[in-house]
Write a protein that holds these residues in place. Structure first.
Motif, PDB file in Angstrom:
ATOM      1  N   GLU A   1      43.067  68.543  21.133  1.00  0.00           N
ATOM      2  CA  GLU A   1      43.987  69.021  22.174  1.00  0.00           C
ATOM      3  C   GLU A   1      44.223  67.974  23.253  1.00  0.00           C
ATOM      4  OE1 GLU A   1      45.795  71.818  22.028  1.00  0.00           O
ATOM      5  OE2 GLU A   1      44.902  72.105  20.064  1.00  0.00           O
ATOM      6  N   SER A   2      43.400  66.913  23.311  1.00  0.00           N
ATOM      7  CA  SER A   2      43.597  65.878  24.320  1.00  0.00           C
ATOM      8  C   SER A   2      44.762  64.950  23.962  1.00  0.00           C
ATOM      9  CB  SER A   2      42.317  65.051  24.500  1.00  0.00           C
ATOM     10  OG  SER A   2      42.043  64.318  23.320  1.00  0.00           O
ATOM     11  N   ILE A   3      45.248  65.032  22.734  1.00  0.00           N
ATOM     12  CA  ILE A   3      46.384  64.210  22.310  1.00  0.00           C
ATOM     13  C   ILE A   3      47.659  64.888  22.776  1.00  0.00           C
ATOM     14  CG2 ILE A   3      47.624  63.246  20.336  1.00  0.00           C
ATOM     15  CD1 ILE A   3      44.918  63.349  18.826  1.00  0.00           C
ATOM     16  N   PRO A   4      48.502  64.161  23.510  1.00  0.00           N
ATOM     17  CA  PRO A   4      49.761  64.763  23.983  1.00  0.00           C
ATOM     18  C   PRO A   4      50.612  65.263  22.819  1.00  0.00           C
ATOM     19  CG  PRO A   4      49.397  62.603  24.971  1.00  0.00           C
ATOM     20  CD  PRO A   4      48.364  62.781  23.910  1.00  0.00           C
ATOM     21  N   ASN A   5      51.361  66.327  23.060  1.00  0.00           N
ATOM     22  CA  ASN A   5      52.194  66.925  22.023  1.00  0.00           C
ATOM     23  C   ASN A   5      53.629  66.422  22.144  1.00  0.00           C
ATOM     24  OD1 ASN A   5      52.956  68.514  19.914  1.00  0.00           O
ATOM     25  ND2 ASN A   5      53.119  70.389  21.105  1.00  0.00           N
ATOM     26  N   ASN A   6      53.798  65.135  22.093  1.00  0.00           N
ATOM     27  CA  ASN A   6      55.129  64.540  22.149  1.00  0.00           C
ATOM     28  C   ASN A   6      55.060  63.093  21.681  1.00  0.00           C
ATOM     29  OD1 ASN A   6      53.959  63.197  24.332  1.00  0.00           O
ATOM     30  ND2 ASN A   6      54.801  64.642  25.789  1.00  0.00           N
ATOM     31  N   ASN A   7      56.199  62.416  21.711  1.00  0.00           N
ATOM     32  CA  ASN A   7      56.238  61.033  21.259  1.00  0.00           C
ATOM     33  C   ASN A   7      56.088  60.107  22.447  1.00  0.00           C
ATOM     34  OD1 ASN A   7      56.812  58.465  20.442  1.00  0.00           O
ATOM     35  ND2 ASN A   7      58.617  58.982  19.280  1.00  0.00           N
ATOM     36  N   HIS A   8      54.909  59.556  22.592  1.00  0.00           N
ATOM     37  CA  HIS A   8      54.676  58.521  23.584  1.00  0.00           C
ATOM     38  C   HIS A   8      54.214  57.258  22.879  1.00  0.00           C
ATOM     39  CE1 HIS A   8      55.445  60.786  27.178  1.00  0.00           C
ATOM     40  NE2 HIS A   8      54.661  61.763  26.746  1.00  0.00           N
ATOM     41  N   LEU A   9      54.727  57.064  21.669  1.00  0.00           N
ATOM     42  CA  LEU A   9      54.421  55.841  20.934  1.00  0.00           C
ATOM     43  C   LEU A   9      55.072  54.665  21.641  1.00  0.00           C
ATOM     44  CD1 LEU A   9      55.163  57.198  17.395  1.00  0.00           C
ATOM     45  CD2 LEU A   9      53.090  55.976  17.959  1.00  0.00           C
TER      46      LEU A   9
ATOM     47  N   ASP B   1      62.295  59.076  11.593  1.00  0.00           N
ATOM     48  CA  ASP B   1      63.110  59.059  12.802  1.00  0.00           C
ATOM     49  C   ASP B   1      62.120  58.884  13.951  1.00  0.00           C
ATOM     50  OD1 ASP B   1      64.607  59.552  15.085  1.00  0.00           O
ATOM     51  OD2 ASP B   1      65.775  61.146  14.137  1.00  0.00           O
ATOM     52  N   PHE B   2      62.030  57.670  14.461  1.00  0.00           N
ATOM     53  CA  PHE B   2      61.012  57.311  15.448  1.00  0.00           C
ATOM     54  C   PHE B   2      61.033  58.234  16.664  1.00  0.00           C
ATOM     55  CE2 PHE B   2      59.368  54.674  18.984  1.00  0.00           C
ATOM     56  CZ  PHE B   2      58.106  54.431  18.483  1.00  0.00           C
ATOM     57  N   GLN B   3      62.207  58.605  17.118  1.00  0.00           N
ATOM     58  CA  GLN B   3      62.325  59.454  18.308  1.00  0.00           C
ATOM     59  C   GLN B   3      61.756  60.857  18.084  1.00  0.00           C
ATOM     60  OE1 GLN B   3      63.137  58.203  21.224  1.00  0.00           O
ATOM     61  NE2 GLN B   3      63.375  56.262  20.147  1.00  0.00           N
ATOM     62  N   LEU B   4      61.663  61.278  16.826  1.00  0.00           N
ATOM     63  CA  LEU B   4      61.155  62.617  16.518  1.00  0.00           C
ATOM     64  C   LEU B   4      59.668  62.631  16.141  1.00  0.00           C
ATOM     65  CD1 LEU B   4      64.142  64.053  14.455  1.00  0.00           C
ATOM     66  CD2 LEU B   4      63.630  64.367  16.901  1.00  0.00           C
ATOM     67  N   MET B   5      59.070  61.451  16.075  1.00  0.00           N
ATOM     68  CA  MET B   5      57.653  61.397  15.713  1.00  0.00           C
ATOM     69  C   MET B   5      56.812  62.015  16.817  1.00  0.00           C
ATOM     70  SD  MET B   5      57.133  57.835  13.692  1.00  0.00           S
ATOM     71  CE  MET B   5      55.452  58.283  13.284  1.00  0.00           C
ATOM     72  N   ASP B   6      55.785  62.755  16.386  1.00  0.00           N
ATOM     73  CA  ASP B   6      54.914  63.481  17.297  1.00  0.00           C
ATOM     74  C   ASP B   6      53.490  62.958  17.155  1.00  0.00           C
ATOM     75  OD1 ASP B   6      54.485  66.159  18.904  1.00  0.00           O
ATOM     76  OD2 ASP B   6      52.944  66.079  17.338  1.00  0.00           O
ATOM     77  N   LEU B   7      52.820  62.706  18.270  1.00  0.00           N
ATOM     78  CA  LEU B   7      51.470  62.145  18.216  1.00  0.00           C
ATOM     79  C   LEU B   7      50.485  63.029  17.464  1.00  0.00           C
ATOM     80  CD1 LEU B   7      51.005  60.623  21.788  1.00  0.00           C
ATOM     81  CD2 LEU B   7      51.644  59.469  19.670  1.00  0.00           C
ATOM     82  N   ARG B   8      50.599  64.316  17.605  1.00  0.00           N
ATOM     83  CA  ARG B   8      49.682  65.217  16.894  1.00  0.00           C
ATOM     84  C   ARG B   8      50.055  65.347  15.423  1.00  0.00           C
ATOM     85  NH1 ARG B   8      48.879  70.314  21.020  1.00  0.00           N
ATOM     86  NH2 ARG B   8      47.869  69.126  22.672  1.00  0.00           N
ATOM     87  N   GLU B   9      51.310  65.604  15.173  1.00  0.00           N
ATOM     88  CA  GLU B   9      51.767  65.834  13.796  1.00  0.00           C
ATOM     89  C   GLU B   9      51.624  64.590  12.921  1.00  0.00           C
ATOM     90  OE1 GLU B   9      55.918  66.937  11.512  1.00  0.00           O
ATOM     91  OE2 GLU B   9      55.687  67.501  13.607  1.00  0.00           O
TER      92      GLU B   9
END
Length: 105
Positions: A3-11, A23-31
């Protein structure tokens, strides 16, 4: 799931080249956690590696290497990260061991 991993793309934007089929913009750190760890460990720069360990923690990255590294990283990368992360025991299915033994460096 950590749960400490943000649920969005901050790559970091400079990692986009590592994911050409996504699609790089749609990549999710958790998924996409495993994919992100795999690609950055295999081909990332020092800055990208620093980001990886700051984002996912050394413990989480080491756990991923223990569970998946033998199968998903190159022999060279797997050997390096086992040494760096001091991993002695790891998961290696028998069929993957046989395939890896047939591969040439």
């Amino acid at each position: 799931m950590d749960e400490s991993i943000p649920n969005n793309n901050h790559l970091p934007t400079d990692t986009a080249w590592l994911f050409p089929e996504y699609d790089f913009q749609l990549m999710d750190l958790r998924e996409h956690r495993g994919l992100i760890i795999e690609r950055i460990l295999e081909k990332g720069s020092w800055e990208q590696l620093s980001w990886l360990f700051a984002t996912f923690s050394e413990e989480n990255v080491a756990d991923w290497v223990r569970q998946h590294g033998f199968r998903l990283l190159s022999k060279r990368s797997f050997a390096l990260w086992r040494l760096v992360l001091q991993i002695e025991n790891f998961k290696a299915p028998d069929w993957v061991v046989l395939v890896k033994e047939m591969e040439q460096w």
